[in-house]
Scaffold this motif. Structure first.
Motif, mmCIF file in Angstrom:
data_model
loop_
_atom_site.group_PDB
_atom_site.id
_atom_site.type_symbol
_atom_site.label_atom_id
_atom_site.label_comp_id
_atom_site.label_asym_id
_atom_site.label_seq_id
_atom_site.Cartn_x
_atom_site.Cartn_y
_atom_site.Cartn_z
ATOM 1 N N HIS A 206 26.722 37.762 36.364
ATOM 2 C CA HIS A 206 27.515 38.722 37.130
ATOM 3 C C HIS A 206 27.909 38.223 38.512
ATOM 4 O O HIS A 206 28.169 39.023 39.408
ATOM 5 C CB HIS A 206 26.766 40.046 37.239
ATOM 6 N N THR A 208 30.339 35.008 40.507
ATOM 7 C CA THR A 208 31.293 33.915 40.338
ATOM 8 C C THR A 208 30.614 32.581 40.611
ATOM 9 O O THR A 208 29.807 32.459 41.532
ATOM 10 C CB THR A 208 32.474 34.091 41.304
ATOM 11 N N GLY A 222 32.188 38.077 37.612
ATOM 12 C CA GLY A 222 32.765 36.755 37.420
ATOM 13 C C GLY A 222 32.979 36.441 35.951
ATOM 14 O O GLY A 222 32.349 37.042 35.070
ATOM 15 N N LEU A 223 33.897 35.521 35.688
ATOM 16 C CA LEU A 223 34.164 35.069 34.322
ATOM 17 C C LEU A 223 33.036 34.154 33.887
ATOM 18 O O LEU A 223 32.698 33.192 34.591
ATOM 19 C CB LEU A 223 35.502 34.342 34.260
ATOM 20 N N TRP A 229 34.129 35.800 28.476
ATOM 21 C CA TRP A 229 33.882 37.214 28.763
ATOM 22 C C TRP A 229 33.766 37.362 30.274
ATOM 23 O O TRP A 229 33.307 36.449 30.959
ATOM 24 C CB TRP A 229 32.594 37.717 28.117
ATOM 25 N N TYR A 230 34.162 38.529 30.775
ATOM 26 C CA TYR A 230 34.050 38.781 32.202
ATOM 27 C C TYR A 230 32.878 39.714 32.451
ATOM 28 O O TYR A 230 32.823 40.822 31.905
ATOM 29 C CB TYR A 230 35.339 39.413 32.743
ATOM 30 N N LYS A 300 37.519 43.030 42.052
ATOM 31 C CA LYS A 300 38.513 42.396 41.199
ATOM 32 C C LYS A 300 39.150 43.425 40.269
ATOM 33 O O LYS A 300 39.749 43.072 39.279
ATOM 34 C CB LYS A 300 37.868 41.274 40.394
ATOM 35 N N ASN A 355 37.963 41.194 28.663
ATOM 36 C CA ASN A 355 37.051 41.977 27.826
ATOM 37 C C ASN A 355 37.824 42.926 26.914
ATOM 38 O O ASN A 355 37.526 43.044 25.722
ATOM 39 C CB ASN A 355 36.074 42.767 28.695
#
Length: 422
Positions: A206, A208, A222-223, A229-230, A300, A355
């Motif tokens: 969770h 970045t 974060g991706l 998946w984000y 984001k 997602n």
């Protein structure tokens, strides 16, 4: 050429000296006594619970293999790593390890033979695990049936397979630490912080990551590299975070996989199934208390700046009426607990929309848990809807019922149609 070789040699020597001088010294906290890791029923039960809290089985069990015998592949942008054998086999597992060796791995990120461990094993979080909990974990792992399964060597690209480079990474991004309670915050907050920051290693997904794979440890979302998946924000950041969630809804999502605000799917479904559902309500509640207290960070979530055309929205509305309305309703409110709401659901309004795209393409499947033993799943539509249709229906959902997210493009859908499920 000789001068270049000498220069490179001098540079390497300088790097080694610099690392030796600036290297953070190992932090060692002794066990209270040998009784701390003795094979007593209490130690083993406590260690089993802690192993659940840390979701250790997920990375140390190959699909279809014996639990904790290692072999599961972990793909990273730098190559593939394999979870090692944690059973007490003397030759291939940790049968010859001491409690100090195990503590050194968790706390300092070093193997029994002195090798530096790669941070795919999240010792950057585990360094905050207490020595007492480390010893209980060790007692539990030593109680497992020994499985003779050699560890697979990592398959990392050059130069990421070099210990010297890893030493430099640690110099930049890792320092052994301990969890420091904040008495003014109360017992629940401190317990939640300990679990989220330490054993739960939530920031591993969770937050970045930068180009060298280090996280900012902000829990701002974060991706997740390589799996597409984000992991959404766990802070109080507006639509993207947990700021407006009721605490009981966070507890429900973590412990059962479903809540009035959405369902756990993708990698999070596995975390709930194998780890979080087995925690006590007090511990899950403590985690929710801590997460609710986190300050807002840059979000984001969508800003609504880009608007979809009427023709695209009309096509999306038509597709929604054909494929989605029976479960999620004309008002997007769903039917809890079977069908999650789409109105105000951050899983569909996050940017990037990865997602939501993957759920439409591949289906959405909450975990089967004690609190939700017969979960309802969403079927995949990749075989029925083309990229343009998926983009249209998601654009409509992301712009309806108060949602104000940017449109989904056809290239976005196409990009994630070919991403492996795991």
């Amino acid at each position: 050429m000789k001068k270049i070789a000498l220069a490179l040699g001098a540079l390497a020597a300088f790097a080694l000296v610099a690392v030796a001088i600036a290297w953070p010294r190992e932090d060692f906290i002794p066990a209270t006594s040998p009784a701390a890791w003795a094979a007593t029923p209490d130690n083993i039960a406590r260690g089993a619970y802690l192993a659940r809290a840390g979701d250790c089985v997920a990375c140390h069990t190959a699909r279809g293999g014996a639990e904790y015998a290692g072999g599961r592949a972990l793909d990273t942008p730098f190559g593939r790593l394999y979870g090692p054998n944690l059973t007490p086999d003397a030759d291939t597992g940790i049968g010859n390890w001491s409690a100090d060796d195990f503590w050194n791995a968790l706390h300092n990120g070093k193997s029994r033979d002195g090798r530096l461990l790669y941070p795919a094993f999240p010792y950057t979080n585990y360094t905050k695990v207490s020595r007492t909990d480390s010893d209980a974990l060790f007692a539990y792992l030593r109680s497992l049936p020994a499985q003779r399964q050699p560890n697979r060597p990592h398959e990392l690209d050059f130069p990421y397979d070099q210990q010297l480079l890893l030493a430099g990474w640690r110099l930049l991004y890792f320092k052994p630490a301990t969890f420091t309670p904040q008495p003014a915050r109360g017992l629940a907050w401190n317990r939640g912080a300990y679990l989220v920051e330490g054993l739960g290693h939530c920031s591993a997904c969770h937050s970045t990551r930068n180009r060298l794979g280090a996280t900012g440890d902000t829990l701002s979302g974060g991706l997740i590299p390589t799996i597409g998946w984000y992991a959404p924000s766990l802070t109080a950041s507006g639509e993207a975070g947990l700021g407006d969630w009721d605490q009981e809804h966070i507890v429900a999502l973590l412990s059962t996989g479903i809540s009035p605000r959405g369902s756990a799917t993708g990698p999070m479904a596995e975390v709930v199934a194998r780890s979080l559902q087995h925690l006590t309500q007090a511990d899950v509640g403590a985690m929710a208390t801590y997460l609710k207290s986190l300050p807002s960070t840059e979000t984001k979530a969508s800003d609504g700046g880009e608007r979809a055309g009427e023709q695209l929205l009309a096509e999306g509305r038509r597709l929604y009426g054909s494929y989605c309305v029976d479960c999620h309703g004309a008002d997007g409110k769903g039917k809890t607990p079977a069908y999650p709401p789409l109105a105000g659901n951050r899983a569909v309004t996050l940017t990037p929309a990865v997602n939501a795209i993957r759920i439409v393409l591949n289906g959405g499947f909450p975990p089967a848990t004690a609190g939700n033993p017969r979960p309802y799943g969403m079927p995949p539509y990749s075989h029925e809807l083309n990229d343009a249709q998926v983009a249209a229906v998601l654009t409509y959902v992301r712009a309806s019922w108060g949602n104000a997210a940017p449109p989904v493009s056809v290239p976005d859908v196409n990009r994630y149609r070919s991403v492996p499920l795991d």
